[in-house]
Design a protein around this motif. Structure first.
Motif, PDB file in Angstrom:
ATOM      1  N   ILE A  53      62.824 -16.831 -24.689  1.00  0.00           N
ATOM      2  CA  ILE A  53      64.169 -16.206 -24.308  1.00  0.00           C
ATOM      3  C   ILE A  53      64.502 -15.489 -25.440  1.00  0.00           C
ATOM      4  O   ILE A  53      64.649 -14.275 -25.598  1.00  0.00           O
ATOM      5  CB  ILE A  53      65.085 -16.834 -23.718  1.00  0.00           C
ATOM      6  N   CYS A  54      64.537 -16.123 -26.575  1.00  0.00           N
ATOM      7  CA  CYS A  54      64.801 -15.586 -28.129  1.00  0.00           C
ATOM      8  C   CYS A  54      63.883 -14.215 -28.447  1.00  0.00           C
ATOM      9  O   CYS A  54      64.196 -13.253 -28.833  1.00  0.00           O
ATOM     10  CB  CYS A  54      64.904 -16.631 -28.947  1.00  0.00           C
ATOM     11  N   VAL A  55      62.579 -14.409 -28.090  1.00  0.00           N
ATOM     12  CA  VAL A  55      61.644 -13.532 -28.421  1.00  0.00           C
ATOM     13  C   VAL A  55      61.881 -12.094 -27.227  1.00  0.00           C
ATOM     14  O   VAL A  55      61.866 -11.235 -27.919  1.00  0.00           O
ATOM     15  CB  VAL A  55      60.065 -13.862 -28.218  1.00  0.00           C
ATOM     16  N   LYS A  56      62.276 -12.398 -26.124  1.00  0.00           N
ATOM     17  CA  LYS A  56      62.657 -11.330 -25.128  1.00  0.00           C
ATOM     18  C   LYS A  56      63.744 -10.668 -25.575  1.00  0.00           C
ATOM     19  O   LYS A  56      63.900  -9.479 -25.581  1.00  0.00           O
ATOM     20  CB  LYS A  56      62.724 -12.125 -23.812  1.00  0.00           C
ATOM     21  N   TYR A  57      64.809 -11.420 -25.939  1.00  0.00           N
ATOM     22  CA  TYR A  57      65.767 -10.701 -26.364  1.00  0.00           C
ATOM     23  C   TYR A  57      65.736  -9.858 -27.728  1.00  0.00           C
ATOM     24  O   TYR A  57      66.434  -8.541 -27.719  1.00  0.00           O
ATOM     25  CB  TYR A  57      67.145 -11.689 -26.648  1.00  0.00           C
ATOM     26  N   SER A  58      64.764 -10.116 -28.546  1.00  0.00           N
ATOM     27  CA  SER A  58      64.795  -9.351 -29.724  1.00  0.00           C
ATOM     28  C   SER A  58      64.011  -8.065 -29.601  1.00  0.00           C
ATOM     29  O   SER A  58      63.950  -7.266 -30.168  1.00  0.00           O
ATOM     30  CB  SER A  58      63.690 -10.357 -30.677  1.00  0.00           C
ATOM     31  N   PHE A  59      63.354  -7.962 -28.382  1.00  0.00           N
ATOM     32  CA  PHE A  59      62.718  -6.575 -27.998  1.00  0.00           C
ATOM     33  C   PHE A  59      63.573  -5.781 -26.834  1.00  0.00           C
ATOM     34  O   PHE A  59      62.827  -4.827 -26.406  1.00  0.00           O
ATOM     35  CB  PHE A  59      61.322  -6.877 -27.528  1.00  0.00           C
ATOM     36  N   THR A  60      64.916  -6.293 -26.534  1.00  0.00           N
ATOM     37  CA  THR A  60      65.469  -5.873 -25.661  1.00  0.00           C
ATOM     38  C   THR A  60      67.064  -5.277 -26.041  1.00  0.00           C
ATOM     39  O   THR A  60      67.360  -5.672 -27.107  1.00  0.00           O
ATOM     40  CB  THR A  60      65.575  -6.545 -24.338  1.00  0.00           C
ATOM     41  N   PHE A  61      67.642  -4.653 -25.134  1.00  0.00           N
ATOM     42  CA  PHE A  61      68.760  -4.216 -25.461  1.00  0.00           C
ATOM     43  C   PHE A  61      69.822  -4.099 -24.236  1.00  0.00           C
ATOM     44  O   PHE A  61      69.038  -4.203 -22.979  1.00  0.00           O
ATOM     45  CB  PHE A  61      69.021  -2.768 -25.781  1.00  0.00           C
ATOM     46  N   GLY A  62      71.233  -4.665 -24.181  1.00  0.00           N
ATOM     47  CA  GLY A  62      71.935  -4.601 -22.999  1.00  0.00           C
ATOM     48  C   GLY A  62      72.049  -6.093 -22.595  1.00  0.00           C
ATOM     49  O   GLY A  62      71.494  -6.932 -23.265  1.00  0.00           O
ATOM     50  N   VAL A  63      73.058  -6.190 -21.866  1.00  0.00           N
ATOM     51  CA  VAL A  63      73.572  -7.518 -21.031  1.00  0.00           C
ATOM     52  C   VAL A  63      72.129  -7.993 -20.407  1.00  0.00           C
ATOM     53  O   VAL A  63      71.537  -7.358 -19.581  1.00  0.00           O
ATOM     54  CB  VAL A  63      74.670  -7.343 -20.063  1.00  0.00           C
ATOM     55  N   GLY A  64      71.629  -9.328 -20.972  1.00  0.00           N
ATOM     56  CA  GLY A  64      70.747  -9.926 -20.320  1.00  0.00           C
ATOM     57  C   GLY A  64      69.080  -9.316 -20.529  1.00  0.00           C
ATOM     58  O   GLY A  64      68.187  -9.711 -19.981  1.00  0.00           O
ATOM     59  N   GLY A  65      69.377  -8.462 -21.578  1.00  0.00           N
ATOM     60  CA  GLY A  65      68.126  -7.816 -22.182  1.00  0.00           C
ATOM     61  C   GLY A  65      67.628  -6.971 -20.961  1.00  0.00           C
ATOM     62  O   GLY A  65      66.376  -6.971 -20.568  1.00  0.00           O
ATOM     63  N   ALA A  66      68.454  -5.993 -20.585  1.00  0.00           N
ATOM     64  CA  ALA A  66      68.139  -5.114 -19.485  1.00  0.00           C
ATOM     65  C   ALA A  66      67.119  -3.782 -19.732  1.00  0.00           C
ATOM     66  O   ALA A  66      66.492  -3.655 -19.108  1.00  0.00           O
ATOM     67  CB  ALA A  66      69.453  -4.337 -19.129  1.00  0.00           C
ATOM     68  N   TYR A  67      67.014  -3.648 -21.034  1.00  0.00           N
ATOM     69  CA  TYR A  67      66.399  -2.513 -21.690  1.00  0.00           C
ATOM     70  C   TYR A  67      65.348  -2.834 -22.580  1.00  0.00           C
ATOM     71  O   TYR A  67      65.594  -3.616 -23.578  1.00  0.00           O
ATOM     72  CB  TYR A  67      67.378  -1.060 -22.029  1.00  0.00           C
ATOM     73  N   PHE A  68      64.142  -2.501 -22.324  1.00  0.00           N
ATOM     74  CA  PHE A  68      63.120  -2.883 -23.715  1.00  0.00           C
ATOM     75  C   PHE A  68      63.288  -1.594 -24.588  1.00  0.00           C
ATOM     76  O   PHE A  68      63.020  -0.432 -24.331  1.00  0.00           O
ATOM     77  CB  PHE A  68      61.548  -2.612 -22.842  1.00  0.00           C
ATOM     78  N   VAL A  69      63.126  -2.100 -25.888  1.00  0.00           N
ATOM     79  CA  VAL A  69      63.366  -1.066 -27.050  1.00  0.00           C
ATOM     80  C   VAL A  69      62.340  -1.145 -28.228  1.00  0.00           C
ATOM     81  O   VAL A  69      62.370  -0.500 -29.031  1.00  0.00           O
ATOM     82  CB  VAL A  69      64.859  -0.981 -27.565  1.00  0.00           C
ATOM     83  N   GLY A  70      61.542  -2.095 -27.990  1.00  0.00           N
ATOM     84  CA  GLY A  70      60.445  -2.255 -28.899  1.00  0.00           C
ATOM     85  C   GLY A  70      61.097  -2.916 -30.326  1.00  0.00           C
ATOM     86  O   GLY A  70      61.758  -3.866 -30.085  1.00  0.00           O
ATOM     87  N   PHE A  71      60.661  -2.269 -31.242  1.00  0.00           N
ATOM     88  CA  PHE A  71      61.218  -2.906 -32.649  1.00  0.00           C
ATOM     89  C   PHE A  71      62.349  -2.321 -33.119  1.00  0.00           C
ATOM     90  O   PHE A  71      62.612  -2.394 -34.362  1.00  0.00           O
ATOM     91  CB  PHE A  71      59.846  -2.781 -33.561  1.00  0.00           C
ATOM     92  N   GLU A  72      62.999  -1.642 -32.362  1.00  0.00           N
ATOM     93  CA  GLU A  72      64.124  -1.045 -32.745  1.00  0.00           C
ATOM     94  C   GLU A  72      65.190  -1.896 -33.461  1.00  0.00           C
ATOM     95  O   GLU A  72      65.879  -1.785 -34.287  1.00  0.00           O
ATOM     96  CB  GLU A  72      64.923  -0.192 -31.729  1.00  0.00           C
ATOM     97  N   ASN A  73      65.417  -3.160 -32.430  1.00  0.00           N
ATOM     98  CA  ASN A  73      66.139  -4.442 -33.011  1.00  0.00           C
ATOM     99  C   ASN A  73      65.823  -4.699 -34.443  1.00  0.00           C
ATOM    100  O   ASN A  73      66.750  -5.203 -35.253  1.00  0.00           O
ATOM    101  CB  ASN A  73      66.334  -5.557 -32.097  1.00  0.00           C
ATOM    102  N   TYR A  74      64.653  -4.846 -34.817  1.00  0.00           N
ATOM    103  CA  TYR A  74      64.121  -5.416 -35.982  1.00  0.00           C
ATOM    104  C   TYR A  74      64.313  -4.196 -37.108  1.00  0.00           C
ATOM    105  O   TYR A  74      64.784  -4.622 -38.199  1.00  0.00           O
ATOM    106  CB  TYR A  74      62.510  -5.451 -35.968  1.00  0.00           C
ATOM    107  N   LYS A  75      64.147  -3.068 -36.849  1.00  0.00           N
ATOM    108  CA  LYS A  75      64.437  -1.976 -37.644  1.00  0.00           C
ATOM    109  C   LYS A  75      66.080  -1.956 -37.975  1.00  0.00           C
ATOM    110  O   LYS A  75      66.410  -1.844 -39.321  1.00  0.00           O
ATOM    111  CB  LYS A  75      64.060  -0.522 -37.037  1.00  0.00           C
TER     112      LYS A  75
END
Length: 290
Positions: free
Chosen positions: A37-59
């Motif tokens: 779940i933690c890995v999923k959240y790291s690549f998503t955005f929004g409540v519950g990981g609604a949107y996939f944003v790739g590596f934007e969170n890492y940047k």
């Protein structure tokens, strides 16, 4: 006869899996599933990981000043603290092994810091190192200017000293147990062949102690990350920059419900620890082989 043998083997395997099932289930539910779940959240955005944003969170996390400060401080604390703890512990273990005067009494008090409540220890530290504490009053009486021990850069060294004091005894016990496993015949043979104290240390003691150094280093790293409790009690949620650790970054993002940044920082911390421990393990095996 062969069928009966296979039946017994299957029964043993079934019983073994049945006994291991609670541990495997607990590992999956409380470790593997939350990590996924933690890995999923790291690549998503929004409540519950609604949107996939790739590596934007890492940047975003890597470009954050708070994360950079926490990472540098944590790495600095690990390198200096674990190294000093290991060197001092090995030196004291050697002295105890050689029968230092008062070493028996010293053994009794080695583990005392581990059983003391950390809140009471921090309270004593504050009494001594607060702005109006005992140390500053003593310095002022000698004509030395006031020193900001807990609200300035010196807070790092206060926390470092507290970590070494708390972890020192445990490391000494580990290394002393390793020294006691080295056969005395090795040293006697080396003396007959004309080896000096330094040659025996380099050629016998250090190679034979490599597994114990590895264990002491791992435990030192674990205890270093536990020092967040002391840092939190000394400086609160937002301490001086010198003791702002990666755990502060994780805790603050958790309180702000920023699970994306929290997940990225947690994953990076896991990867760093994984590579560090694997590197230490490989280095220890290579040293033993040589």
């Amino acid at each position: 006869m062969k069928n009966r043998y296979h039946l017994l083997e299957r029964r043993k395997k079934f019983i073994g899996m049945l006994l291991a099932a609670p541990v495997l289930l607990g590992t999956f539910v409380f470790f593997l599933l939350p990590f996924a779940i933690c890995v999923k959240y790291s690549f998503t955005f929004g409540v519950g990981g609604a949107y996939f944003v790739g590596f934007e969170n890492y940047k975003e996390v890597f470009s954050s000043y708070a994360f950079q400060l926490a990472a540098v401080n944590t790495l600095r604390f690990l390198v200096i603290g674990v190294t000093l703890n290991l060197v001092l512990s090995f030196f004291i273990a050697l002295l105890i092994k050689k029968g230092l005067a008062g070493s028996r009494f010293f053994r009794y008090i080695l583990l005392l810091p581990l059983v003391l409540p950390i809140a009471s220890v921090v309270m004593v530290i504050q009494v001594f190192f607060a702005e109006t504490g005992i140390v500053n009053n003593w310095l002022i009486s000698m004509g030395v200017p006031l020193v900001q021990w807990l609200e300035g850069p010196n807070a790092f060294y206060v926390l470092l000293g507290l970590y070494i004091w708390k972890s020192f005894g445990y490391s000494v016990i580990l290394l002393l147990s390793g020294l006691n496993t080295i056969p005395e015949e090795f040293y006697q043979t080396a003396e007959v062949e004309g080896a000096g104290s330094m040659q025996k240390l380099v050629s016998i003691t250090l190679p034979m102690m490599s597994p114990h150094f590895f264990l002491a280093t791992v435990m030192g790293i674990v205890n270093a990350f536990k020092s967040y409790r002391e840092a939190f009690l000394l400086g609160g949620k937002h301490p001086h920059d010198s003791i702002y650790m990666i755990q502060h970054f994780l805790n603050n993002n958790f309180e702000n419900l920023n699970y994306q940044k929290l997940s990225v920082a947690a994953i990076m911390l896991f990867l760093v620890l994984l590579f560090l421990l694997c590197g230490l393990y490989l280095l220890q095996n290579r040293y033993r082989e040589e």
